[in-house]
Design a protein around this motif. Structure first.
Motif, PDB file in Angstrom:
ATOM      1  N   TRP A  60      -4.261   7.962  -2.569  1.00 14.89           N
ATOM      2  CA  TRP A  60      -3.538   8.164  -1.319  1.00 14.89           C
ATOM      3  C   TRP A  60      -4.148   7.422  -0.146  1.00 14.89           C
ATOM      4  O   TRP A  60      -3.719   7.597   0.987  1.00 14.89           O
ATOM      5  CB  TRP A  60      -3.469   9.657  -0.996  1.00 14.89           C
ATOM      6  CG  TRP A  60      -2.689  10.458  -2.004  1.00 14.89           C
ATOM      7  CD1 TRP A  60      -1.992   9.991  -3.080  1.00 14.89           C
ATOM      8  CD2 TRP A  60      -2.526  11.879  -2.021  1.00 14.89           C
ATOM      9  NE1 TRP A  60      -1.404  11.012  -3.772  1.00 14.89           N
ATOM     10  CE2 TRP A  60      -1.716  12.202  -3.146  1.00 14.89           C
ATOM     11  CE3 TRP A  60      -2.979  12.904  -1.204  1.00 14.89           C
ATOM     12  CZ2 TRP A  60      -1.360  13.505  -3.458  1.00 14.89           C
ATOM     13  CZ3 TRP A  60      -2.626  14.210  -1.516  1.00 14.89           C
ATOM     14  CH2 TRP A  60      -1.822  14.505  -2.624  1.00 14.89           C
ATOM     15  N   LEU A  61      -5.137   6.572  -0.402  1.00 14.31           N
ATOM     16  CA  LEU A  61      -5.775   5.769   0.640  1.00 14.31           C
ATOM     17  C   LEU A  61      -6.008   4.362   0.106  1.00 14.31           C
ATOM     18  O   LEU A  61      -6.660   4.199  -0.930  1.00 14.31           O
ATOM     19  CB  LEU A  61      -7.104   6.404   1.062  1.00 14.31           C
ATOM     20  CG  LEU A  61      -8.050   5.524   1.901  1.00 14.31           C
ATOM     21  CD1 LEU A  61      -7.440   5.251   3.271  1.00 14.31           C
ATOM     22  CD2 LEU A  61      -9.421   6.192   2.034  1.00 14.31           C
ATOM     23  N   PHE A  62      -5.495   3.356   0.808  1.00 14.40           N
ATOM     24  CA  PHE A  62      -5.701   1.956   0.444  1.00 14.40           C
ATOM     25  C   PHE A  62      -6.258   1.210   1.655  1.00 14.40           C
ATOM     26  O   PHE A  62      -5.671   1.243   2.737  1.00 14.40           O
ATOM     27  CB  PHE A  62      -4.392   1.301  -0.014  1.00 14.40           C
ATOM     28  CG  PHE A  62      -3.994   1.669  -1.417  1.00 14.40           C
ATOM     29  CD1 PHE A  62      -4.205   0.784  -2.462  1.00 14.40           C
ATOM     30  CD2 PHE A  62      -3.427   2.903  -1.689  1.00 14.40           C
ATOM     31  CE1 PHE A  62      -3.844   1.119  -3.765  1.00 14.40           C
ATOM     32  CE2 PHE A  62      -3.068   3.255  -2.984  1.00 14.40           C
ATOM     33  CZ  PHE A  62      -3.285   2.360  -4.032  1.00 14.40           C
ATOM     34  N   GLY A  63      -7.397   0.567   1.474  1.00 16.29           N
ATOM     35  CA  GLY A  63      -7.973  -0.227   2.537  1.00 16.29           C
ATOM     36  C   GLY A  63      -7.233  -1.550   2.691  1.00 16.29           C
ATOM     37  O   GLY A  63      -6.608  -2.045   1.750  1.00 16.29           O
TER      38      GLY A  63
ATOM     39  N   VAL B 157      -4.047   2.009   4.954  1.00 19.21           N
ATOM     40  CA  VAL B 157      -2.778   2.730   4.880  1.00 19.21           C
ATOM     41  C   VAL B 157      -3.047   3.998   4.084  1.00 19.21           C
ATOM     42  O   VAL B 157      -3.700   3.947   3.042  1.00 19.21           O
ATOM     43  CB  VAL B 157      -1.677   1.889   4.189  1.00 19.21           C
ATOM     44  CG1 VAL B 157      -0.392   2.706   4.042  1.00 19.21           C
ATOM     45  CG2 VAL B 157      -1.407   0.617   4.980  1.00 19.21           C
ATOM     46  N   PHE B 158      -2.550   5.127   4.560  1.00 21.44           N
ATOM     47  CA  PHE B 158      -2.840   6.380   3.870  1.00 21.44           C
ATOM     48  C   PHE B 158      -1.752   7.418   4.129  1.00 21.44           C
ATOM     49  O   PHE B 158      -1.047   7.387   5.145  1.00 21.44           O
ATOM     50  CB  PHE B 158      -4.203   6.946   4.303  1.00 21.44           C
ATOM     51  CG  PHE B 158      -4.386   7.081   5.783  1.00 21.44           C
ATOM     52  CD1 PHE B 158      -4.071   8.259   6.447  1.00 21.44           C
ATOM     53  CD2 PHE B 158      -4.879   6.017   6.536  1.00 21.44           C
ATOM     54  CE1 PHE B 158      -4.247   8.381   7.822  1.00 21.44           C
ATOM     55  CE2 PHE B 158      -5.062   6.122   7.910  1.00 21.44           C
ATOM     56  CZ  PHE B 158      -4.745   7.303   8.557  1.00 21.44           C
TER      57      PHE B 158
ATOM     58  N   CYS C   2      -0.687   3.642   9.097  1.00 13.32           N
ATOM     59  CA  CYS C   2      -1.486   2.428   8.964  1.00 13.32           C
ATOM     60  C   CYS C   2      -2.262   2.254  10.266  1.00 13.32           C
ATOM     61  O   CYS C   2      -1.671   2.249  11.351  1.00 13.32           O
ATOM     62  CB  CYS C   2      -0.585   1.219   8.714  1.00 13.32           C
ATOM     63  SG  CYS C   2      -1.484  -0.363   8.667  1.00 13.32           S
ATOM     64  N   VAL C   3      -3.572   2.132  10.159  1.00 13.02           N
ATOM     65  CA  VAL C   3      -4.416   1.957  11.337  1.00 13.02           C
ATOM     66  C   VAL C   3      -5.067   0.580  11.242  1.00 13.02           C
ATOM     67  O   VAL C   3      -5.710   0.264  10.240  1.00 13.02           O
ATOM     68  CB  VAL C   3      -5.482   3.063  11.429  1.00 13.02           C
ATOM     69  CG1 VAL C   3      -6.362   2.854  12.663  1.00 13.02           C
ATOM     70  CG2 VAL C   3      -4.826   4.436  11.483  1.00 13.02           C
TER      71      VAL C   3
ATOM     72  N   ALA D 121       0.837  -1.206   0.000  1.00 14.05           N
ATOM     73  CA  ALA D 121       0.000   0.000   0.000  1.00 14.05           C
ATOM     74  C   ALA D 121       0.868   1.251   0.000  1.00 14.05           C
ATOM     75  O   ALA D 121       0.611   2.211  -0.752  1.00 14.05           O
ATOM     76  CB  ALA D 121      -0.920  -0.010   1.218  1.00 14.05           C
ATOM     77  N   GLN D 122       1.909   1.248   0.830  1.00 11.77           N
ATOM     78  CA  GLN D 122       2.798   2.411   0.872  1.00 11.77           C
ATOM     79  C   GLN D 122       3.467   2.634  -0.470  1.00 11.77           C
ATOM     80  O   GLN D 122       3.577   3.788  -0.947  1.00 11.77           O
ATOM     81  CB  GLN D 122       3.852   2.210   1.970  1.00 11.77           C
ATOM     82  CG  GLN D 122       4.756   3.408   2.200  1.00 11.77           C
ATOM     83  CD  GLN D 122       5.959   3.449   1.265  1.00 11.77           C
ATOM     84  OE1 GLN D 122       6.354   2.418   0.697  1.00 11.77           O
ATOM     85  NE2 GLN D 122       6.530   4.623   1.073  1.00 11.77           N
TER      86      GLN D 122
END
Length: 264
Positions: A251-254, A204-205, A141-142, A123-124
């Motif tokens: 800029w946002l990947f689940g 990840v964002f 990353c949350v 993701a990054q």
């Protein structure tokens, strides 16, 4: 803590006298060209883009403290009431930030998939190397705690009768997983919901990928209500905000992963 998401995203404040919606112009890329020594440079680029907009929404909680309760309740217990309402607002604010993960254009891993560091790294890479608009650091990353547990399991999987290798493996064994993966700060958020599968949805964002637009700052209103029983005071705690995604799809990947409760 209930303030994970507000701390990790970009923040904007809706200024007074500017309407009820926040607006930002997102300009499209321009293209530079090669020219020869004697060529005329006569090809002006057209400026284009889109308007990113968001309208903050009202969130509130009401409490009522009757005079009879106020007179007879232990003062130490009474003093906790205000923090309970504030915690409810903060919890709601964090959950609303987490909800944007479900709107991500791309979701990595998948239902029933054991979380591994490679999904965070992938993701990054896709955020930082986007050919249209690379996402700037910092990256976050949350994840649900069960996902953090799986990351820890990766690091200590090789342990057995051998001494613990010093470094990240030793740190994860003694303290749990805490830190970074490929430049991404990893955070645990216990408010991430676990569905019936069971799966949990993290993300990840880039910090610039999610914007928290703050309307009116949190405020309190009170009203004396003598007509209610012995009488008492109603207190309303209110906030106004909204989360929106910037540079949608880039800029946002689940990250959807298995969230079976750990047993070992």
């Amino acid at each position: 803590p209930n303030d994970i998401m507000p701390r990790l995203v970009a923040r904007q404040t809706l200024a007074e006298g500017t309407g009820i919606s926040w607006r930002e112009f997102a300009a499209s890329q321009l293209t530079a060209e090669n020219y020869g020594e004697t060529q005329d440079i006569n090809n002006p680029q057209a400026l284009a883009g889109a308007i990113l907009t968001g309208t903050p929404q009202l969130v509130a909680i009401q409490t009522f403290i009757g005079d009879r309760v106020r007179l007879r309740l232990n003062q130490k217990a009474f003093g906790t009431f205000g923090s309970l309402a504030q915690n409810a607002i903060q919890r709601k604010k964090d959950q609303d930030g987490l909800a944007i993960f479900a709107t991500a254009t791309t979701t990595l891993a998948g239902t029933g998939t054991t979380l591994a560091n490679g999904y965070v790294s992938a993701a990054q890479s896709r955020i930082a190397a986007n050919s249209t608009e690379p996402g700037p650091p910092p990256y976050a990353c949350v994840l649900h705690n069960y996902g953090i547990h799986d990351l820890r399991g990766e690091l200590v999987a090789g342990l057995g009768t051998y001494p613990i290798p010093t470094g990240m493996t030793e740190q994860a064994f003694r303290q749990g997983f805490d830190g970074m993966i490929d430049g991404v700060n990893v955070y645990e958020d216990g408010l991430i919901a676990v569905n019936s599968t069971p799966d949990a949805r993290g993300a990840v964002f880039s910090k610039m990928g999610i914007v928290l637009i703050q309307g009116k700052a949190p405020w309190t209103e009170t009203m004396r209500m003598p007509w209610k029983g012995y009488g008492g005071d109603s207190v309303w705690l209110k906030d106004e905000y909204i989360y929106i995604e910037r540079s949608v799809g880039r800029w946002l990947f689940g990250i959807l992963h298995d969230a079976t409760a750990p047993t070992n």
